[in-house]
Design an enzyme around this catalytic site. Sequence first.
Site, PDB file in Angstrom:
ATOM      1  N   GLY A  13      24.400  40.295  26.100  1.00 43.24           N
ATOM      2  CA  GLY A  13      25.609  41.119  26.154  1.00 43.24           C
ATOM      3  C   GLY A  13      25.294  42.572  25.907  1.00 43.24           C
ATOM      4  O   GLY A  13      26.056  43.289  25.263  1.00 43.24           O
ATOM      5  N   ALA A  14      24.151  43.017  26.445  1.00 44.68           N
ATOM      6  CA  ALA A  14      23.629  44.347  26.098  1.00 44.68           C
ATOM      7  C   ALA A  14      24.236  45.478  26.920  1.00 44.68           C
ATOM      8  O   ALA A  14      23.939  46.640  26.659  1.00 44.68           O
ATOM      9  CB  ALA A  14      22.108  44.360  26.272  1.00 44.68           C
ATOM     10  N   ARG A  38      25.255  40.229  32.351  1.00 40.86           N
ATOM     11  CA  ARG A  38      25.608  39.876  33.724  1.00 40.86           C
ATOM     12  C   ARG A  38      25.650  41.106  34.629  1.00 40.86           C
ATOM     13  O   ARG A  38      25.333  41.020  35.808  1.00 40.86           O
ATOM     14  CB  ARG A  38      26.970  39.183  33.749  1.00 40.86           C
ATOM     15  CG  ARG A  38      26.967  37.777  33.157  1.00 40.86           C
ATOM     16  CD  ARG A  38      28.347  37.168  33.170  1.00 40.86           C
ATOM     17  NE  ARG A  38      29.273  37.880  32.299  1.00 40.86           N
ATOM     18  CZ  ARG A  38      30.567  37.633  32.218  1.00 40.86           C
ATOM     19  NH1 ARG A  38      31.110  36.697  32.983  1.00 40.86           N
ATOM     20  NH2 ARG A  38      31.334  38.309  31.393  1.00 40.86           N
ATOM     21  N   ASN A  90      24.495  38.323  21.015  1.00 44.72           N
ATOM     22  CA  ASN A  90      25.686  39.165  20.967  1.00 44.72           C
ATOM     23  C   ASN A  90      26.701  38.804  22.048  1.00 44.72           C
ATOM     24  O   ASN A  90      27.886  39.075  21.886  1.00 44.72           O
ATOM     25  CB  ASN A  90      25.266  40.632  21.123  1.00 44.72           C
ATOM     26  CG  ASN A  90      26.450  41.549  21.375  1.00 44.72           C
ATOM     27  OD1 ASN A  90      27.280  41.776  20.509  1.00 44.72           O
ATOM     28  ND2 ASN A  90      26.543  42.054  22.606  1.00 44.72           N
ATOM     29  N   SER A 143      32.382  36.590  13.866  1.00 41.04           N
ATOM     30  CA  SER A 143      33.641  37.327  13.777  1.00 41.04           C
ATOM     31  C   SER A 143      34.365  36.908  12.510  1.00 41.04           C
ATOM     32  O   SER A 143      34.187  35.787  12.019  1.00 41.04           O
ATOM     33  CB  SER A 143      34.525  37.029  14.997  1.00 41.04           C
ATOM     34  OG  SER A 143      35.829  37.548  14.830  1.00 41.04           O
ATOM     35  N   TYR A 156      39.541  30.730  20.417  1.00 38.44           N
ATOM     36  CA  TYR A 156      38.577  31.789  20.078  1.00 38.44           C
ATOM     37  C   TYR A 156      38.121  31.630  18.627  1.00 38.44           C
ATOM     38  O   TYR A 156      36.908  31.695  18.340  1.00 38.44           O
ATOM     39  CB  TYR A 156      39.189  33.179  20.285  1.00 38.44           C
ATOM     40  CG  TYR A 156      38.268  34.287  19.833  1.00 38.44           C
ATOM     41  CD1 TYR A 156      37.101  34.568  20.532  1.00 38.44           C
ATOM     42  CD2 TYR A 156      38.541  35.028  18.684  1.00 38.44           C
ATOM     43  CE1 TYR A 156      36.231  35.555  20.102  1.00 38.44           C
ATOM     44  CE2 TYR A 156      37.676  36.014  18.253  1.00 38.44           C
ATOM     45  CZ  TYR A 156      36.528  36.284  18.962  1.00 38.44           C
ATOM     46  OH  TYR A 156      35.663  37.265  18.529  1.00 38.44           O
ATOM     47  N   VAL A 189      36.872  45.815  15.973  1.00 37.35           N
ATOM     48  CA  VAL A 189      35.900  46.755  16.527  1.00 37.35           C
ATOM     49  C   VAL A 189      36.445  47.219  17.874  1.00 37.35           C
ATOM     50  O   VAL A 189      36.806  46.382  18.709  1.00 37.35           O
ATOM     51  CB  VAL A 189      34.515  46.117  16.753  1.00 37.35           C
ATOM     52  CG1 VAL A 189      33.498  47.188  17.151  1.00 37.35           C
ATOM     53  CG2 VAL A 189      34.045  45.365  15.522  1.00 37.35           C
ATOM     54  N   THR A 191      35.973  47.971  21.249  1.00 37.15           N
ATOM     55  CA  THR A 191      35.048  47.808  22.370  1.00 37.15           C
ATOM     56  C   THR A 191      35.888  47.416  23.586  1.00 37.15           C
ATOM     57  O   THR A 191      37.099  47.633  23.601  1.00 37.15           O
ATOM     58  CB  THR A 191      34.015  46.699  22.075  1.00 37.15           C
ATOM     59  OG1 THR A 191      34.720  45.455  21.937  1.00 37.15           O
ATOM     60  CG2 THR A 191      33.245  46.985  20.790  1.00 37.15           C
ATOM     61  N   GLU A 192      35.261  46.791  24.563  1.00 36.68           N
ATOM     62  CA  GLU A 192      36.005  46.247  25.712  1.00 36.68           C
ATOM     63  C   GLU A 192      36.627  44.893  25.380  1.00 36.68           C
ATOM     64  O   GLU A 192      37.227  44.244  26.246  1.00 36.68           O
ATOM     65  CB  GLU A 192      35.073  46.098  26.917  1.00 36.68           C
ATOM     66  CG  GLU A 192      34.530  47.419  27.435  1.00 36.68           C
ATOM     67  CD  GLU A 192      33.562  47.223  28.590  1.00 36.68           C
ATOM     68  OE1 GLU A 192      33.300  46.052  28.972  1.00 36.68           O
ATOM     69  OE2 GLU A 192      33.071  48.228  29.108  1.00 36.68           O
TER      70      GLU A 192
END
Length: 258
Positions: A13-14, A38, A90, A143, A156, A189, A191-192
């Site tokens: 997931g970089a 990906r 990640n 998480s 989740y 956090v 992020t996307e």
Amino acid sequence: MISIQNQIVLITGASSGIGAACARILADAGAKLILAARRQERLQQLAAELDNKSADIHLLQLDVRDRLAVESAISNLPPEWSDIDILINNAGLSRGLDKLHEGDTQDWDEMIDTNIKGLLYLTRYVVPGMVKRNRGHVVNIGSIAGHQIYPKGNVYCGTKAAVKAISEGLKQDLLGTPIRVTSVDPGMVETEFSQVRFHGDSDRAQQVYQGVTPLTPDDVADVIFFCVTRPTHVNINEVILMPVDQASVTMVNRRTEN
């Protein structure tokens, strides 16, 4: 503090968020980076940025949900990249925010396949080499949702509770080896993450962080860097970090602008 210069670090997931932030801080410390994700184009953009820091980088376009692709990617690494010292699991995501009995089963599959099975696949194919070489460190990105359940978080939260259990189990299974296992479990956090959860609904995603100062990917990467640079006899089992504006998964202080 130990040096990670020239250590080989594989980050899944970089291409964005916490993974990209880890790549930047570890590149600054002189690590050699295998960046997996990906989105090849995003990986190439990150690699171009890190090239300016003279970082040593190997890119892997990889969907962690594909077991055969993971096995092939690890077994076919060039010899100079095959001795992985640090694995940062990640890659992960959340999809939807629905009651369990109204949930989208495709969303469930994507979360389970990425957050649990993808992490298992990487661990299964990387850790044997660590055991053989008698060194290594696995960092799993969990998480706060793995510790506390929130309404409509059902699946989740279940996947992140699994990450917590898998991390603890791996630590027990590796007892007697010098290999370290750490779970880093953030709260909010920016992020996307919310963009992905809400399938690209930017307005809904922005509301998640409205009136709050959330953690940044750099904040989480800084904690991960701390964990992997402790003396070799020290294992940071688990870190829970949240922004000051958050007290639990459901208690968040939102400031209103006058």
